[in-house]
Design a protein around this motif. Structure first.
Motif, PDB file in Angstrom:
ATOM      1  N   THR A 113      51.084  38.807  37.671  1.00 28.35           N
ATOM      2  CA  THR A 113      52.237  39.601  37.235  1.00 28.35           C
ATOM      3  C   THR A 113      52.828  39.026  35.955  1.00 28.35           C
ATOM      4  O   THR A 113      53.091  39.756  34.988  1.00 28.35           O
ATOM      5  CB  THR A 113      53.311  39.647  38.345  1.00 28.35           C
ATOM      6  N   ASP A 114      53.029  37.703  35.918  1.00 23.30           N
ATOM      7  CA  ASP A 114      53.597  37.070  34.721  1.00 23.30           C
ATOM      8  C   ASP A 114      52.680  37.248  33.516  1.00 23.30           C
ATOM      9  O   ASP A 114      53.134  37.552  32.407  1.00 23.30           O
ATOM     10  CB  ASP A 114      53.840  35.582  34.962  1.00 23.30           C
ATOM     11  N   ALA A 115      51.378  37.064  33.723  1.00 27.08           N
ATOM     12  CA  ALA A 115      50.422  37.202  32.627  1.00 27.08           C
ATOM     13  C   ALA A 115      50.362  38.646  32.134  1.00 27.08           C
ATOM     14  O   ALA A 115      50.323  38.900  30.922  1.00 27.08           O
ATOM     15  CB  ALA A 115      49.041  36.736  33.079  1.00 27.08           C
ATOM     16  N   LEU A 116      50.395  39.603  33.062  1.00 26.01           N
ATOM     17  CA  LEU A 116      50.341  41.020  32.686  1.00 26.01           C
ATOM     18  C   LEU A 116      51.584  41.417  31.904  1.00 26.01           C
ATOM     19  O   LEU A 116      51.482  42.133  30.900  1.00 26.01           O
ATOM     20  CB  LEU A 116      50.169  41.890  33.931  1.00 26.01           C
ATOM     21  N   ALA A 134      45.912  50.321  33.115  1.00 24.58           N
ATOM     22  CA  ALA A 134      45.061  49.482  33.963  1.00 24.58           C
ATOM     23  C   ALA A 134      44.618  50.337  35.134  1.00 24.58           C
ATOM     24  O   ALA A 134      45.342  51.244  35.566  1.00 24.58           O
ATOM     25  CB  ALA A 134      45.812  48.251  34.446  1.00 24.58           C
ATOM     26  N   THR A 135      43.431  50.045  35.637  1.00 19.82           N
ATOM     27  CA  THR A 135      42.927  50.778  36.793  1.00 19.82           C
ATOM     28  C   THR A 135      42.593  49.799  37.911  1.00 19.82           C
ATOM     29  O   THR A 135      42.341  48.620  37.673  1.00 19.82           O
ATOM     30  CB  THR A 135      41.668  51.599  36.444  1.00 19.82           C
ATOM     31  N   THR A 136      42.599  50.324  39.125  1.00 19.94           N
ATOM     32  CA  THR A 136      42.294  49.504  40.293  1.00 19.94           C
ATOM     33  C   THR A 136      41.627  50.372  41.353  1.00 19.94           C
ATOM     34  O   THR A 136      41.829  51.593  41.399  1.00 19.94           O
ATOM     35  CB  THR A 136      43.581  48.846  40.850  1.00 19.94           C
ATOM     36  N   LEU A 147      50.667  45.479  39.296  1.00 21.54           N
ATOM     37  CA  LEU A 147      50.968  46.500  38.288  1.00 21.54           C
ATOM     38  C   LEU A 147      52.384  47.037  38.449  1.00 21.54           C
ATOM     39  O   LEU A 147      53.115  47.176  37.460  1.00 21.54           O
ATOM     40  CB  LEU A 147      49.941  47.627  38.369  1.00 21.54           C
ATOM     41  N   SER A 148      52.786  47.310  39.664  1.00 24.64           N
ATOM     42  CA  SER A 148      54.147  47.815  39.908  1.00 24.64           C
ATOM     43  C   SER A 148      55.198  46.783  39.502  1.00 24.64           C
ATOM     44  O   SER A 148      56.180  47.118  38.837  1.00 24.64           O
ATOM     45  CB  SER A 148      54.323  48.197  41.372  1.00 24.64           C
ATOM     46  N   ARG A 149      54.990  45.519  39.892  1.00 20.40           N
ATOM     47  CA  ARG A 149      55.953  44.471  39.539  1.00 20.40           C
ATOM     48  C   ARG A 149      56.031  44.240  38.030  1.00 20.40           C
ATOM     49  O   ARG A 149      57.066  43.829  37.515  1.00 20.40           O
ATOM     50  CB  ARG A 149      55.620  43.169  40.263  1.00 20.40           C
ATOM     51  N   LEU A 161      39.293  55.785  40.233  1.00 23.34           N
ATOM     52  CA  LEU A 161      40.158  54.604  40.293  1.00 23.34           C
ATOM     53  C   LEU A 161      41.609  55.026  40.135  1.00 23.34           C
ATOM     54  O   LEU A 161      41.907  56.005  39.452  1.00 23.34           O
ATOM     55  CB  LEU A 161      39.791  53.611  39.175  1.00 23.34           C
ATOM     56  N   TRP A 162      42.504  54.275  40.747  1.00 24.60           N
ATOM     57  CA  TRP A 162      43.918  54.532  40.551  1.00 24.60           C
ATOM     58  C   TRP A 162      44.306  53.970  39.191  1.00 24.60           C
ATOM     59  O   TRP A 162      43.953  52.828  38.852  1.00 24.60           O
ATOM     60  CB  TRP A 162      44.742  53.866  41.641  1.00 24.60           C
ATOM     61  N   ALA A 163      45.005  54.769  38.406  1.00 25.79           N
ATOM     62  CA  ALA A 163      45.412  54.373  37.057  1.00 25.79           C
ATOM     63  C   ALA A 163      46.916  54.157  37.007  1.00 25.79           C
ATOM     64  O   ALA A 163      47.691  54.861  37.671  1.00 25.79           O
ATOM     65  CB  ALA A 163      44.989  55.431  36.045  1.00 25.79           C
ATOM     66  N   TYR A 164      47.294  53.162  36.217  1.00 26.85           N
ATOM     67  CA  TYR A 164      48.696  52.802  36.011  1.00 26.85           C
ATOM     68  C   TYR A 164      48.933  52.690  34.506  1.00 26.85           C
ATOM     69  O   TYR A 164      48.021  52.321  33.755  1.00 26.85           O
ATOM     70  CB  TYR A 164      49.019  51.471  36.685  1.00 26.85           C
ATOM     71  N   GLU A 165      50.172  52.991  34.101  1.00 27.45           N
ATOM     72  CA  GLU A 165      50.495  53.007  32.674  1.00 27.45           C
ATOM     73  C   GLU A 165      51.848  52.361  32.416  1.00 27.45           C
ATOM     74  O   GLU A 165      52.771  52.498  33.224  1.00 27.45           O
ATOM     75  CB  GLU A 165      50.498  54.461  32.198  1.00 27.45           C
TER      76      GLU A 165
END
Length: 171
Positions: A113-116, A134-136, A147-149, A161-165
């Motif tokens: 989380t910190d690195a992201l 990012a995808t997972t 991703l949420s955090r 894949l689930w995608a996040y933005e």
């Protein structure tokens, strides 16, 4: 804080340091080495090794773009590497894709989380970059939590894949 050590981008914030893997480092990691770093589990994880191979192939092909490859995630306190994070390539149409991989014994402690957050902030601060994605795998709930955090929101799936933005802040 951003610094450049012999053309290497180094990002620092709080307890995390992101150390850019240059092509010569990528060759060492892709060959099963440590690139001179001390790794929490002895060696880089499979995802980091794969990402180093991609950097190496891009360098050989002449398509490597400094800053837009892979970074080792280091603990700031002792510079022990706990994983890798990076881009799937340079920005394309205002978008960058980020992936990450943590060593097994570093998981669950907030390093990803910190690195992201740090890498996403750096990327979204670059000219022409408007969003990071990012995808997972749908079953990878730990990654979805990361991703949420980190402030990412779920968007339309990509190739199963689930995608996040995460979008850049409006100017």
């Amino acid at each position: 804080m951003v610094s450049y050590e012999a053309e290497r981008t180094v990002l620092r914030e709080g307890r995390v340091v992101l150390w850019e893997v240059l092509p010569q480092d990528a060759a060492r990691i892709a060959d099963g080495g440590t690139a001179g770093l001390s790794w929490i589990d002895g060696l880089p994880g499979d995802g980091t090794v794969d990402a180093a191979g991609i950097v190496l192939k891009a360098a050989i092909a002449g398509t490597y773009v400094p800053g837009w490859g892979v970074y080792c995630v280091l603990r700031a306190e002792d510079e022990v590497a706990v994983g890798g994070i990076g881009f799937h390539g340079p920005p394309l149409d205002g978008e960058v894709e980020i992936g990450y991989d943590l060593s097994v014994s570093a998981r669950g402690a907030g390093w990803a989380t910190d690195a992201l957050r740090l890498l996403s902030g750096w990327a979204l601060g670059r000219p022409g970059v408007g969003r990071a994605v990012a995808t997972t795998e749908p079953s990878n709930t730990p990654s979805q939590g990361v991703l949420s955090r980190a402030g990412y929101s779920r968007v339309s799936d990509r190739d199963g894949l689930w995608a996040y933005e995460l979008a850049a802040a409006p100017e």
